[in-house]
Design an enzyme around this catalytic site. Structure first.
Site, PDB file in Angstrom:
ATOM      1  CD  GLU A 140      -3.032  -1.499   5.398  1.00 26.64           C
ATOM      2  OE1 GLU A 140      -3.105  -2.521   6.088  1.00 26.64           O
ATOM      3  OE2 GLU A 140      -2.511  -0.428   5.830  1.00 26.64           O
ATOM      4  CD  GLU A 141      -1.557   2.166   7.542  1.00 30.15           C
ATOM      5  OE1 GLU A 141      -2.272   1.668   8.428  1.00 30.15           O
ATOM      6  OE2 GLU A 141      -0.362   1.880   7.391  1.00 30.15           O
ATOM      7  CG  HIS A 181      -0.345   0.017   2.544  1.00 30.67           C
ATOM      8  ND1 HIS A 181       0.048   1.172   3.162  1.00 30.67           N
ATOM      9  CD2 HIS A 181      -0.061  -0.991   3.412  1.00 30.67           C
ATOM     10  CE1 HIS A 181       0.547   0.893   4.349  1.00 30.67           C
ATOM     11  NE2 HIS A 181       0.501  -0.418   4.531  1.00 30.67           N
ATOM     12  CG  ASP A 214      -2.727   4.054   2.740  1.00 29.16           C
ATOM     13  OD1 ASP A 214      -2.269   2.993   2.281  1.00 29.16           O
ATOM     14  OD2 ASP A 214      -3.620   4.086   3.615  1.00 29.16           O
ATOM     15  CD  GLU A 217       1.359  -4.086   5.614  1.00 31.25           C
ATOM     16  OE1 GLU A 217       2.150  -3.469   6.364  1.00 31.25           O
ATOM     17  OE2 GLU A 217       0.211  -3.699   5.347  1.00 31.25           O
TER      18      GLU A 217
END
Length: 355
Positions: A126-127, A70, A72, A155
């Site tokens: 995603e956050e 991701h 963000d 991740e």
């Protein structure tokens, strides 16, 4: 907008990504830079969907590996711009997860003749709440981009293969009583006191540990919130206890709920499931997953937490987490990633993917 050099040292590339702010919902500038950089690579097909950028090879290889990360971050917390020391790169998103994104971008540019076809997914939001997650949008609108034989979510995992992930479930246990003045408490029924048996059960609970594909998952059951009360002189007639259950991926969501209903059956409280997400089995017996573990040269470990690997597992792909950085530093002002881990992830994945 300055161009991204995808062939540069991935540590330098990480610093460039960190210095391009991309708080959830504001990833446009970074997504545009990623799109332009990937679009310049002749061996990739590139598609943009909102602030998600997709790229893939079409080399007719017998298998396909999907790499996802991701773009963000959480909000800025006096941790920009990036700064570097001898061993670490500091800054917002350096761990979660621009170090992993940089490794993916570097691979996209330098592994031009892979032994697996490759798909790269750089997604937004995603956050924040799951309904905005760009990976979910791609699953709904462009599902053919999420097919393959192995998914690697980059991740932070301390540069160790973390297999699968735990499932998660939140429940509310609701007690009801009868209001009364505290001076005449015997005329009421205290709902907060009625939560006592559930709290005692939680204190006595012994979490299950289970071994799956050589990875040990430990479950957890914790009270995370208590609410109730009317005023300082009223016996409360309602109270709610919120409980979070982290369960091993050999349980389904239905089985997890059944377990919680069994645990709290004798309390007399009303149990309501308020949120849940299935876990992901490790899938390490899949050929591509076994090859990655061999390339990493170490023992895989269980992912204790929920990540987007579960989305891929639900689509039938074995999925692992593998990226630089300590996940316990994610979302902190002190976020920093070891330079050696960025290099290690790039080297391991190059060894795994290159012909």
């Amino acid at each position: 907008m300055a161009a991204l050099d995808l062939t540069a040292d991935p540590v330098d590339l990480t610093a460039r990504l960190v210095d391009m702010p991309s708080v959830s919902g504001e990833e446009g500038e970074l997504a545009a830079a990623v799109e332009v950089a990937l679009d310049a690579l002749d061996h990739l097909e590139v598609v943009r969907s909102g602030n998600t950028v997709l790229a893939r090879t079409s080399l007719r290889r017998p298998s396909r590996v999907v790499l996802a990360g991701h773009l963000d971050t959480v909000p800025v917390n006096a941790n920009l711009p990036s700064r570097r020391t001898a061993e670490h790169l500091h800054g917002l998103g350096s761990v979660d997860m621009k170090g992993g994104d940089a490794v993916m971008l570097h691979l996209a540019a330098t592994v031009t003749a892979p032994r697996h076809d490759l798909t790269f997914v750089f997604y937004d939001c995603e956050e924040v709440e799951a309904s905005r997650n760009g990976l979910g949008r791609i699953e709904r609108e462009l599902p053919e981009w999420l097919t393959g034989d192995l998914a690697i979510v980059c991740e932070p995992s301390n540069a160790v293969v973390e297999a699968g992930c735990q499932g998660t479930m939140r429940i509310e246990l609701r007690a009801t009583g009868r209001r009364a003045h505290t001076a005449r408490a015997w005329m009421g029924v205290n709902a907060i006191h009625a939560l006592g048996p559930a709290l005692a059960l939680l204190e006595e609970y012994r979490p299950r540990e289970v071994d799956i594909d050589g990875c040990r998952y430990r479950e957890g059951l914790q009270a995370v919130r208590v609410s109730g009360g009317v005023s300082g002189n009223v016996v409360p007639d309602e109270a709610v206890l919120t409980v979070n259950f982290r369960f091993a991926p050999d349980r389904s969501v239905r089985e997890a709920e059944a377990h919680l209903r069994e645990v709290f059956a004798r309390t007399g409280l009303v149990l309501t499931v308020t949120d849940h997400a299935a876990g992901a089995l490790p899938g390490l017996s899949a050929p591509a997953a076994a090859e990655l573990v061999a390339a990493a040269g170490g023992e895989p470990v269980a992912k204790l937490g929920w990540t987007d690997v579960a989305r891929f597992a639900a689509l039938g792909l074995p999925a692992v987490n593998f990226g630089p950085g300590d996940p316990t530093l994610a979302h902190t002002q002190e976020e920093h990633v070891p330079i050696a881990q960025i290099h290690r992830c790039a080297e391991v994945l190059t060894r795994f993917l290159a012909r």
